[in-house]
Design a protein around this motif. Structure first.
Motif, PDB file in Angstrom:
ATOM      1  N   UNK A 156     -10.209  27.711 -21.459  1.00  0.00           N
ATOM      2  CA  UNK A 156     -10.267  27.733 -22.925  1.00  0.00           C
ATOM      3  C   UNK A 156     -11.711  27.699 -23.420  1.00  0.00           C
ATOM      4  N   UNK A 157     -12.534  26.866 -22.813  1.00  0.00           N
ATOM      5  CA  UNK A 157     -13.938  26.766 -23.247  1.00  0.00           C
ATOM      6  C   UNK A 157     -14.697  28.061 -22.974  1.00  0.00           C
ATOM      7  N   UNK A 158     -14.377  28.738 -21.871  1.00  0.00           N
ATOM      8  CA  UNK A 158     -15.109  29.959 -21.524  1.00  0.00           C
ATOM      9  C   UNK A 158     -14.733  31.134 -22.424  1.00  0.00           C
TER      10      UNK A 158
ATOM     11  N   UNK B 212      -5.518  22.375 -28.029  1.00  0.00           N
ATOM     12  CA  UNK B 212      -5.337  20.991 -27.608  1.00  0.00           C
ATOM     13  C   UNK B 212      -4.715  20.999 -26.221  1.00  0.00           C
ATOM     14  N   UNK B 213      -5.272  20.218 -25.306  1.00  0.00           N
ATOM     15  CA  UNK B 213      -4.712  20.077 -23.966  1.00  0.00           C
ATOM     16  C   UNK B 213      -4.349  18.602 -23.766  1.00  0.00           C
TER      17      UNK B 213
ATOM     18  N   UNK C  23      -2.878  27.629 -33.463  1.00  0.00           N
ATOM     19  CA  UNK C  23      -3.005  26.521 -32.519  1.00  0.00           C
ATOM     20  C   UNK C  23      -2.452  26.902 -31.152  1.00  0.00           C
ATOM     21  N   UNK C  24      -3.150  26.474 -30.119  1.00  0.00           N
ATOM     22  CA  UNK C  24      -2.638  26.561 -28.752  1.00  0.00           C
ATOM     23  C   UNK C  24      -2.521  25.130 -28.257  1.00  0.00           C
TER      24      UNK C  24
ATOM     25  N   UNK D  32       2.106  28.490 -28.688  1.00  0.00           N
ATOM     26  CA  UNK D  32       1.240  29.161 -29.646  1.00  0.00           C
ATOM     27  C   UNK D  32       1.869  28.973 -31.014  1.00  0.00           C
ATOM     28  N   UNK D  33       1.094  28.411 -31.936  1.00  0.00           N
ATOM     29  CA  UNK D  33       1.570  28.171 -33.293  1.00  0.00           C
ATOM     30  C   UNK D  33       0.738  29.031 -34.238  1.00  0.00           C
TER      31      UNK D  33
END
Length: 118
Positions: A29-31, A44-45, A13-14, A81-82
């Motif tokens: 993130x999408x790119x 997740x933002x 996870x970020x 960062x998990x």
């Protein structure tokens, strides 16, 4: 998925606490979708008003988990960062995907994943 713990052993996870540049963070993130998918990352933002993610649907309890974890972090720790084990692997002040990918690629579990995919 109703809680962050539901991702344990399935995904890394970020979590990002967005500031003024929310759109830029989400676009970054999408790119990087191919690299993110390859590393089993869910992101997740927290935009303050809601939580944006690469997941289709977010339950309210999942959004609450994300916001609560980010609120517990120090103000200079805006990116978490998990790992798949559920442990926090890094806390950063800004989103640096190359650094995150490098950290993930050095993890024993990821090394095994890369070896097994060849």
């Amino acid at each position: 998925m109703n809680n962050l713990s539901d991702y344990q052993w399935k995904n890394r996870l970020i979590l990002v606490q967005a500031a003024s540049d929310t759109e830029g963070v989400v676009e970054t993130l999408r790119s990087a979708r191919a690299e993110i998918d390859d590393r089993d990352i869910v992101w997740f933002v927290n935009t303050r008003s809601d939580v944006v993610s690469n997941q289709e649907v977010l339950s309210s309890s999942l959004e609450s988990d994300v916001k609560a974890l980010l609120e517990k972090s120090r103000s200079d720790e805006r990116v978490l960062l998990i790992g798949k084990d559920g442990g926090i692997k890094s806390r950063e002040s800004s989103l640096d995907l190359d650094a995150i990918f490098g950290r993930i690629d050095g993890m024993p579990m990821r090394i095994r994943e890369m070896r097994n995919s060849d």
